[in-house]
Enzyme design. Structure first.
Site, PDB file in Angstrom:
ATOM      1  CE1 TYR A 196      42.505  46.297  38.562  1.00  0.00           C
ATOM      2  CE2 TYR A 196      43.134  46.983  36.346  1.00  0.00           C
ATOM      3  CZ  TYR A 196      42.900  45.978  37.271  1.00  0.00           C
ATOM      4  OH  TYR A 196      43.067  44.668  36.914  1.00  0.00           O
TER       5      TYR A 196
ATOM      6  CB  THR B 279      46.067  43.673  34.826  1.00  0.00           C
ATOM      7  OG1 THR B 279      45.668  44.384  33.664  1.00  0.00           O
ATOM      8  CG2 THR B 279      46.612  44.709  35.822  1.00  0.00           C
ATOM      9  CG  ASP B 280      46.991  44.122  29.479  1.00  0.00           C
ATOM     10  OD1 ASP B 280      46.226  44.622  30.340  1.00  0.00           O
ATOM     11  OD2 ASP B 280      46.633  43.909  28.304  1.00  0.00           O
ATOM     12  CD  GLU B 281      43.819  48.172  32.730  1.00  0.00           C
ATOM     13  OE1 GLU B 281      43.875  49.185  33.434  1.00  0.00           O
ATOM     14  OE2 GLU B 281      42.766  47.698  32.292  1.00  0.00           O
TER      15      GLU B 281
ATOM     16  CE  LYS C 259      45.846  43.061  39.761  1.00  0.00           C
ATOM     17  NZ  LYS C 259      45.309  41.919  40.569  1.00  0.00           N
TER      18      LYS C 259
HETATM   19  P1  NAD Z   1      36.018  40.682  39.512  1.00  0.00           P
HETATM   20  O1  NAD Z   1      35.864  42.091  39.964  1.00  0.00           O
HETATM   21  O2  NAD Z   1      34.982  40.063  38.653  1.00  0.00           O
HETATM   22  O3  NAD Z   1      36.182  39.727  40.792  1.00  0.00           O
HETATM   23  C1  NAD Z   1      36.939  40.063  41.914  1.00  0.00           C
HETATM   24  C2  NAD Z   1      36.530  39.148  43.058  1.00  0.00           C
HETATM   25  O4  NAD Z   1      37.353  39.462  44.199  1.00  0.00           O
HETATM   26  C3  NAD Z   1      35.072  39.340  43.504  1.00  0.00           C
HETATM   27  O5  NAD Z   1      34.468  38.077  43.676  1.00  0.00           O
HETATM   28  C4  NAD Z   1      35.191  40.065  44.831  1.00  0.00           C
HETATM   29  O6  NAD Z   1      34.112  39.786  45.727  1.00  0.00           O
HETATM   30  C5  NAD Z   1      36.518  39.540  45.350  1.00  0.00           C
HETATM   31  N1  NAD Z   1      37.154  40.447  46.316  1.00  0.00           N
HETATM   32  C6  NAD Z   1      37.343  41.792  46.215  1.00  0.00           C
HETATM   33  N2  NAD Z   1      37.974  42.253  47.283  1.00  0.00           N
HETATM   34  C7  NAD Z   1      38.231  41.190  48.089  1.00  0.00           C
HETATM   35  C8  NAD Z   1      38.899  41.033  49.334  1.00  0.00           C
HETATM   36  N3  NAD Z   1      39.404  42.087  49.994  1.00  0.00           N
HETATM   37  N4  NAD Z   1      39.000  39.799  49.863  1.00  0.00           N
HETATM   38  C9  NAD Z   1      38.454  38.729  49.201  1.00  0.00           C
HETATM   39  N5  NAD Z   1      37.817  38.817  48.044  1.00  0.00           N
HETATM   40  C10 NAD Z   1      37.706  40.031  47.473  1.00  0.00           C
HETATM   41  O7  NAD Z   1      37.447  40.628  38.833  1.00  0.00           O
HETATM   42  P2  NAD Z   1      37.974  39.728  37.619  1.00  0.00           P
HETATM   43  O8  NAD Z   1      37.712  40.438  36.350  1.00  0.00           O
HETATM   44  O9  NAD Z   1      37.517  38.331  37.808  1.00  0.00           O
HETATM   45  O10 NAD Z   1      39.554  39.813  37.883  1.00  0.00           O
HETATM   46  C11 NAD Z   1      40.183  38.878  38.756  1.00  0.00           C
HETATM   47  C12 NAD Z   1      41.664  39.212  38.835  1.00  0.00           C
HETATM   48  O11 NAD Z   1      42.232  39.165  37.534  1.00  0.00           O
HETATM   49  C13 NAD Z   1      41.936  40.630  39.359  1.00  0.00           C
HETATM   50  O12 NAD Z   1      43.060  40.558  40.186  1.00  0.00           O
HETATM   51  C14 NAD Z   1      42.243  41.441  38.113  1.00  0.00           C
HETATM   52  O13 NAD Z   1      43.140  42.490  38.395  1.00  0.00           O
HETATM   53  C15 NAD Z   1      42.889  40.384  37.228  1.00  0.00           C
HETATM   54  N6  NAD Z   1      42.745  40.586  35.772  1.00  0.00           N
HETATM   55  C16 NAD Z   1      41.512  40.809  35.228  1.00  0.00           C
HETATM   56  C17 NAD Z   1      41.400  40.920  33.843  1.00  0.00           C
HETATM   57  C18 NAD Z   1      40.054  41.150  33.180  1.00  0.00           C
HETATM   58  O14 NAD Z   1      40.014  41.376  31.961  1.00  0.00           O
HETATM   59  N7  NAD Z   1      38.941  41.066  33.892  1.00  0.00           N
HETATM   60  C19 NAD Z   1      42.529  40.821  33.030  1.00  0.00           C
HETATM   61  C20 NAD Z   1      43.785  40.610  33.638  1.00  0.00           C
HETATM   62  C21 NAD Z   1      43.871  40.475  35.017  1.00  0.00           C
HETATM   63  O1  DAU Z   2      43.734  44.777  30.331  1.00  0.00           O
HETATM   64  C1  DAU Z   2      43.284  44.018  31.409  1.00  0.00           C
HETATM   65  C2  DAU Z   2      42.211  44.795  32.145  1.00  0.00           C
HETATM   66  O2  DAU Z   2      41.056  44.759  31.326  1.00  0.00           O
HETATM   67  C3  DAU Z   2      41.915  44.251  33.539  1.00  0.00           C
HETATM   68  O3  DAU Z   2      43.045  44.385  34.346  1.00  0.00           O
HETATM   69  C4  DAU Z   2      40.728  44.990  34.176  1.00  0.00           C
HETATM   70  O4  DAU Z   2      40.400  44.395  35.417  1.00  0.00           O
HETATM   71  C5  DAU Z   2      39.552  44.889  33.230  1.00  0.00           C
HETATM   72  O5  DAU Z   2      38.455  45.624  33.749  1.00  0.00           O
HETATM   73  C6  DAU Z   2      39.915  45.414  31.839  1.00  0.00           C
HETATM   74  O6  DAU Z   2      40.149  46.852  31.873  1.00  0.00           O
HETATM   75  P1  DAU Z   2      39.627  47.821  30.704  1.00  0.00           P
HETATM   76  O7  DAU Z   2      39.506  49.182  31.262  1.00  0.00           O
HETATM   77  O8  DAU Z   2      40.395  47.619  29.461  1.00  0.00           O
HETATM   78  O9  DAU Z   2      38.151  47.127  30.487  1.00  0.00           O
HETATM   79  P2  DAU Z   2      36.703  47.772  30.278  1.00  0.00           P
HETATM   80  O10 DAU Z   2      35.800  46.664  29.898  1.00  0.00           O
HETATM   81  O11 DAU Z   2      36.310  48.655  31.417  1.00  0.00           O
HETATM   82  O12 DAU Z   2      36.913  48.709  28.997  1.00  0.00           O
HETATM   83  C7  DAU Z   2      37.389  48.149  27.778  1.00  0.00           C
HETATM   84  C8  DAU Z   2      37.551  49.300  26.798  1.00  0.00           C
HETATM   85  O13 DAU Z   2      36.242  49.810  26.479  1.00  0.00           O
HETATM   86  C9  DAU Z   2      38.312  50.493  27.360  1.00  0.00           C
HETATM   87  O14 DAU Z   2      39.082  51.083  26.324  1.00  0.00           O
HETATM   88  C10 DAU Z   2      37.234  51.458  27.818  1.00  0.00           C
HETATM   89  C11 DAU Z   2      36.108  51.186  26.839  1.00  0.00           C
HETATM   90  N1  DAU Z   2      34.719  51.365  27.362  1.00  0.00           N
HETATM   91  C12 DAU Z   2      34.390  50.756  28.528  1.00  0.00           C
HETATM   92  C13 DAU Z   2      33.121  50.893  29.049  1.00  0.00           C
HETATM   93  C14 DAU Z   2      32.740  50.251  30.358  1.00  0.00           C
HETATM   94  C15 DAU Z   2      33.810  52.096  26.619  1.00  0.00           C
HETATM   95  O15 DAU Z   2      34.113  52.615  25.538  1.00  0.00           O
HETATM   96  N2  DAU Z   2      32.540  52.212  27.136  1.00  0.00           N
HETATM   97  C16 DAU Z   2      32.169  51.676  28.320  1.00  0.00           C
HETATM   98  O16 DAU Z   2      30.992  51.876  28.750  1.00  0.00           O
END
Ligand code: NAD
Ligand code: DAU
Length: 353
Positions: free
Chosen positions: A159, A133-135, A163
């Protein structure tokens, strides 16, 4: 090439599996623990595909993972498995350390044992792609340049720290043991199968349910949004042609404040599913207590993946967000399935009344 996709029942992993099976003949095995975020319904459409296998299990279970690697003759692992929600990491960081750090370590150990026994040609072809992730780069000020691959790691939440730790382990397994790894650091994704604890699906579903649309702080925090299928196409490009040991930033060149995102969602819903009282969904916007340690701005410089691998996103924010709203309107059964049980407990914990 058989592929092992960990976390393939989650949001991005399931989109990746759909995209992979639509664009390649190679079989896919999914290993997923099915936590609250893992949902077999995300993979229902490929359940009967002969190239698809699902295994319920933990990436930290070395004997299971080694058995899968051998039995399925795995030639690449794409590691999506993680605890992924920042707010949950603030309430309870332990699961994040367990899966994201210890789990990734154990997965790497299983891969190291398996890879070490492959013949030279198979060793060369093997890939371990770690989805990050970019975080990990921390938070930007309004005028700072976007994150490049050269930025220092400065994670701010449990988190992002977990990562970052996993990214370091992946890097170390390449430098120390020679495992052929690739790491991608992507910005915020949105699209189908997104679990409604995250901003975009939460707002869509709360709007339709007549509930408050919670915006943390003043809504000025910026995220760089990428439609999920564009993230998946970038991962396929990196898997195919990325240079070993390299990291690639992936982003959509779509910086928006949270308030802009929520207002856009409200106006699309006003058009596609107008409220019966004629008012705009934006009247449901509610400013709530800020997230502790809330990162102000994320933005990705995706020049490297564009110049080296020729990747660029297919969707703009405008096209992607409209498709996303339409997807949630078209899938009430999926929504009903994920918003019962433990989901309600989380909403109560995080947002109270
Ligand atoms: P998600 O939470 O929707 O899915 C995670 C999946 O991993 C789930 O299906 C869960 O059951 C599985 N899981 C959790 N722990 C496990 C374990 N110990 N063994 C096997 N499976 C397990 O997450 P997502 O949003 O699909 O993100 C997927 C990946 O991409 C993550 O690594 C996250 O850090 C990364 N990522 C997410 C975003 C985003 O915006 N969602 C952006 C950049 C990177
Ligand atoms: O940047 C990549 C990341 O993006 C991934 O690594 C994470 O897995 C993914 O969850 C996401 O993280 P964020 O914290 O940016 O996403 P989230 O959707 O939780 O929140 C997006 C923005 O909105 C953040 O600034 C917090 C804000 N927010 C979020 C929620 C859930 C609100 O203002 N209200 C809310 O209820």
């Amino acid at each position: 090439m058989s592929l092992l996709v960990t976390g393939g029942a989650g949001f991005i992993g399931s989109n990746f599996v759909h995209g992979w099976l639509a664009s390649s003949q190679a079989p896919v095995a999914v290993l997923d623990k099915l936590t609250y975020a893992g949902n077999p319904a995300n993979l229902a459409a490929v359940q009967t595909d002969a190239r698809f296998t699902f295994i319920k299990g933990d990436i930290g279970d070395r004997s299971l993972v080694e058995k899968i690697l051998i039995d399925c003759k795995i030639r690449a692992v794409v590691n999506f498995a993680a605890e992924s929600h920042v707010d949950r990491s603030i309430h309870g960081p332990a699961d994040f350390i367990e899966t994201n750090v210890v789990g990734t370590f154990n997965l790497l150990e299983s891969v190291r044992a398996y890879w070490g026994r492959l013949d030279e040609a198979s060793k060369q072809k093997f890939r371990f792609l770690h989805v990050s992730t970019d975080e990990v780069y921390g938070s930007l000020g309004p005028e700072d340049p976007q994150f490049s691959e050269e930025n220092q790691y400065q994670p701010n939440s449990p988190y992002s720290a977990s990562k970052a730790a996993s990214d370091h382990l992946v890097r170390a397994y390449h430098h120390t043991y020679g495992i052929p790894v690739l790491t991608t650091n992507c910005s915020n994704n949105y699209g189908p199968f997104h679990f409604p604890e995250k901003l975009i699906p939460l707002v869509i579903l709360n709007a339709l349910a007549g509930k408050a649309l919670p915006i943390y702080g003043d809504g000025s925090n910026v995220r760089d949004w990428l439609y999920v299928t564009d993230h998946c196409s970038a991962i396929r490009r990196v898997l195919e042609s990325g240079r070993l040991g390299e990291t690639y930033n992936i982003g959509g060149w779509n910086e928006k404040t949270n308030l802009q995102v929520v207002q856009t969602l409200c106006s699309i819903l006003d058009e596609l599913r107008p409220r019966s009282d004629g008012l705009s969904y934006s009247t449901q916007i509610t400013f709530v207590k800020d997230r502790p340690g809330h990162d102000q701005r994320y933005a990705i410089d995706a020049t490297k993946i564009h110049q080296e691998l020729g990747w660029k996103p297919a969707e703009t924010f405008e096209t992607g967000i409209r498709q996303t709203v339409q997807w949630y309107l078209d899938h009430p059964d999926w929504v009903a399935g994920v918003t019962s049980g433990s989901y309600r407990d989380w909403i109560q914990t995080q947002y109270g009344q």
